[in-house]
Scaffold this motif. Structure first.
Motif, PDB file in Angstrom:
ATOM      1  N   ALA A  30       0.833  -1.207   0.000  1.00 56.67           N
ATOM      2  CA  ALA A  30       0.000   0.000   0.000  1.00 56.67           C
ATOM      3  C   ALA A  30       0.867   1.257   0.000  1.00 56.67           C
ATOM      4  N   CYS A  31       1.936   1.264   0.801  1.00 62.35           N
ATOM      5  CA  CYS A  31       2.831   2.425   0.811  1.00 62.35           C
ATOM      6  C   CYS A  31       3.577   2.548  -0.516  1.00 62.35           C
ATOM      7  N   ALA A  32       3.983   1.418  -1.090  1.00 65.61           N
ATOM      8  CA  ALA A  32       4.683   1.440  -2.379  1.00 65.61           C
ATOM      9  C   ALA A  32       3.775   2.015  -3.469  1.00 65.61           C
ATOM     10  N   ILE A  33       2.523   1.597  -3.489  1.00 62.35           N
ATOM     11  CA  ILE A  33       1.568   2.117  -4.470  1.00 62.35           C
ATOM     12  C   ILE A  33       1.355   3.609  -4.257  1.00 62.35           C
ATOM     13  N   HIS A  34       1.186   4.007  -3.015  1.00 60.26           N
ATOM     14  CA  HIS A  34       0.963   5.424  -2.693  1.00 60.26           C
ATOM     15  C   HIS A  34       2.094   6.296  -3.236  1.00 60.26           C
ATOM     16  N   ARG A  35       3.326   5.818  -3.110  1.00 59.55           N
ATOM     17  CA  ARG A  35       4.495   6.602  -3.514  1.00 59.55           C
ATOM     18  C   ARG A  35       4.829   6.478  -4.995  1.00 59.55           C
ATOM     19  N   MET A  36       4.629   5.279  -5.577  1.00 61.62           N
ATOM     20  CA  MET A  36       5.166   4.992  -6.903  1.00 61.62           C
ATOM     21  C   MET A  36       4.148   5.058  -8.051  1.00 61.62           C
ATOM     22  N   ALA A  37       2.878   4.832  -7.775  1.00 64.36           N
ATOM     23  CA  ALA A  37       1.881   4.753  -8.847  1.00 64.36           C
ATOM     24  C   ALA A  37       1.646   6.125  -9.474  1.00 64.36           C
ATOM     25  N   PRO A  38       1.629   6.179 -10.816  1.00 62.94           N
ATOM     26  CA  PRO A  38       1.304   7.460 -11.461  1.00 62.94           C
ATOM     27  C   PRO A  38      -0.160   7.822 -11.223  1.00 62.94           C
ATOM     28  N   ILE A  39      -0.488   9.078 -11.414  1.00 69.37           N
ATOM     29  CA  ILE A  39      -1.853   9.575 -11.234  1.00 69.37           C
ATOM     30  C   ILE A  39      -2.472   9.832 -12.604  1.00 69.37           C
ATOM     31  N   CYS A  40      -3.698   9.342 -12.813  1.00 68.43           N
ATOM     32  CA  CYS A  40      -4.408   9.583 -14.068  1.00 68.43           C
ATOM     33  C   CYS A  40      -4.633  11.086 -14.230  1.00 68.43           C
ATOM     34  N   GLU A  41      -4.251  11.614 -15.377  1.00 68.00           N
ATOM     35  CA  GLU A  41      -4.368  13.049 -15.608  1.00 68.00           C
ATOM     36  C   GLU A  41      -5.793  13.497 -15.929  1.00 68.00           C
ATOM     37  N   HIS A  42      -6.713  12.528 -16.058  1.00 70.80           N
ATOM     38  CA  HIS A  42      -8.109  12.895 -16.299  1.00 70.80           C
ATOM     39  C   HIS A  42      -8.937  12.778 -15.017  1.00 70.80           C
ATOM     40  N   SER A  44      -7.749  11.524 -11.913  1.00 69.04           N
ATOM     41  CA  SER A  44      -6.905  11.656 -10.715  1.00 69.04           C
ATOM     42  C   SER A  44      -6.799  10.407  -9.852  1.00 69.04           C
ATOM     43  N   CYS A  45      -7.200   9.242 -10.366  1.00 67.92           N
ATOM     44  CA  CYS A  45      -7.010   8.013  -9.585  1.00 67.92           C
ATOM     45  C   CYS A  45      -5.570   7.525  -9.764  1.00 67.92           C
ATOM     46  N   GLN A  46      -5.104   6.706  -8.825  1.00 70.69           N
ATOM     47  CA  GLN A  46      -3.775   6.123  -8.971  1.00 70.69           C
ATOM     48  C   GLN A  46      -3.841   4.986  -9.975  1.00 70.69           C
ATOM     49  N   VAL A  47      -2.890   4.958 -10.891  1.00 78.48           N
ATOM     50  CA  VAL A  47      -2.845   3.923 -11.922  1.00 78.48           C
ATOM     51  C   VAL A  47      -2.097   2.733 -11.346  1.00 78.48           C
ATOM     52  N   ILE A  48      -2.845   1.713 -10.928  1.00 78.83           N
ATOM     53  CA  ILE A  48      -2.262   0.543 -10.282  1.00 78.83           C
ATOM     54  C   ILE A  48      -2.140  -0.611 -11.275  1.00 78.83           C
ATOM     55  N   GLY A  49      -3.065  -0.712 -12.195  1.00 77.65           N
ATOM     56  CA  GLY A  49      -3.036  -1.786 -13.186  1.00 77.65           C
ATOM     57  C   GLY A  49      -2.358  -1.343 -14.461  1.00 77.65           C
ATOM     58  N   GLN A  50      -2.900  -1.778 -15.559  1.00 85.19           N
ATOM     59  CA  GLN A  50      -2.332  -1.466 -16.866  1.00 85.19           C
ATOM     60  C   GLN A  50      -2.867  -0.129 -17.347  1.00 85.19           C
ATOM     61  N   GLY A  51      -2.143   0.917 -17.048  1.00 91.76           N
ATOM     62  CA  GLY A  51      -2.544   2.242 -17.482  1.00 91.76           C
ATOM     63  C   GLY A  51      -2.136   2.506 -18.913  1.00 91.76           C
ATOM     64  N   VAL A  52      -2.407   3.708 -19.362  1.00 96.21           N
ATOM     65  CA  VAL A  52      -2.087   4.149 -20.711  1.00 96.21           C
ATOM     66  C   VAL A  52      -1.159   5.356 -20.590  1.00 96.21           C
ATOM     67  N   GLU A  53      -0.044   5.323 -21.314  1.00100.30           N
ATOM     68  CA  GLU A  53       0.880   6.449 -21.328  1.00100.30           C
ATOM     69  C   GLU A  53       0.946   6.982 -22.744  1.00100.30           C
ATOM     70  N   SER A  54       0.832   8.284 -22.882  1.00103.73           N
ATOM     71  CA  SER A  54       0.920   8.916 -24.193  1.00103.73           C
ATOM     72  C   SER A  54       1.631  10.246 -24.046  1.00103.73           C
ATOM     73  N   GLY A  55       2.764  10.361 -24.702  1.00108.41           N
ATOM     74  CA  GLY A  55       3.496  11.620 -24.673  1.00108.41           C
ATOM     75  C   GLY A  55       3.915  12.070 -23.289  1.00108.41           C
ATOM     76  N   GLY A  56       4.227  11.106 -22.417  1.00107.56           N
ATOM     77  CA  GLY A  56       4.642  11.443 -21.064  1.00107.56           C
ATOM     78  C   GLY A  56       3.498  11.694 -20.099  1.00107.56           C
ATOM     79  N   HIS A  57       2.260  11.505 -20.540  1.00109.19           N
ATOM     80  CA  HIS A  57       1.079  11.694 -19.699  1.00109.19           C
ATOM     81  C   HIS A  57       0.466  10.333 -19.388  1.00109.19           C
TER      82      HIS A  57
END
Length: 77
Positions: A30-42, A44-57
């Protein structure tokens, strides 16, 4: 023992995550996810599973990416 960089707990079963040339120490996932997971730019949830990255976003999925105007993102199930 090592101290968790998020909560400060000094725990005998702490673990290290090596990422992008840095070493992080956590006492639980839980602490690792809190610190390391990226945040969805739309949404604002933490991206824990298979997120989408486009142009650094980062987005939690194709729906949020498309909502931000990203073209060509397709969800495959």
């Amino acid at each position: 023992m090592a101290r968790c960089e998020v909560c400060g707990n000094d725990y005998g079963m702490s673990f290290e995550v090596h990422a992008q040339g840095e070493v992080h120490v956590f006492d639980c996932f839980a602490c690792a996810i809190h610190r390391m997971a990226p945040i969805c730019e739309h949404c604002s949830c933490q991206v824990i599973g298979q997120g989408v990255e486009s142009g650094g976003h980062w987005y939690c999925g194709s729906h949020c990416a498309r909502a931000e105007g990203v073209q060509g993102i397709v969800t495959h199930v």
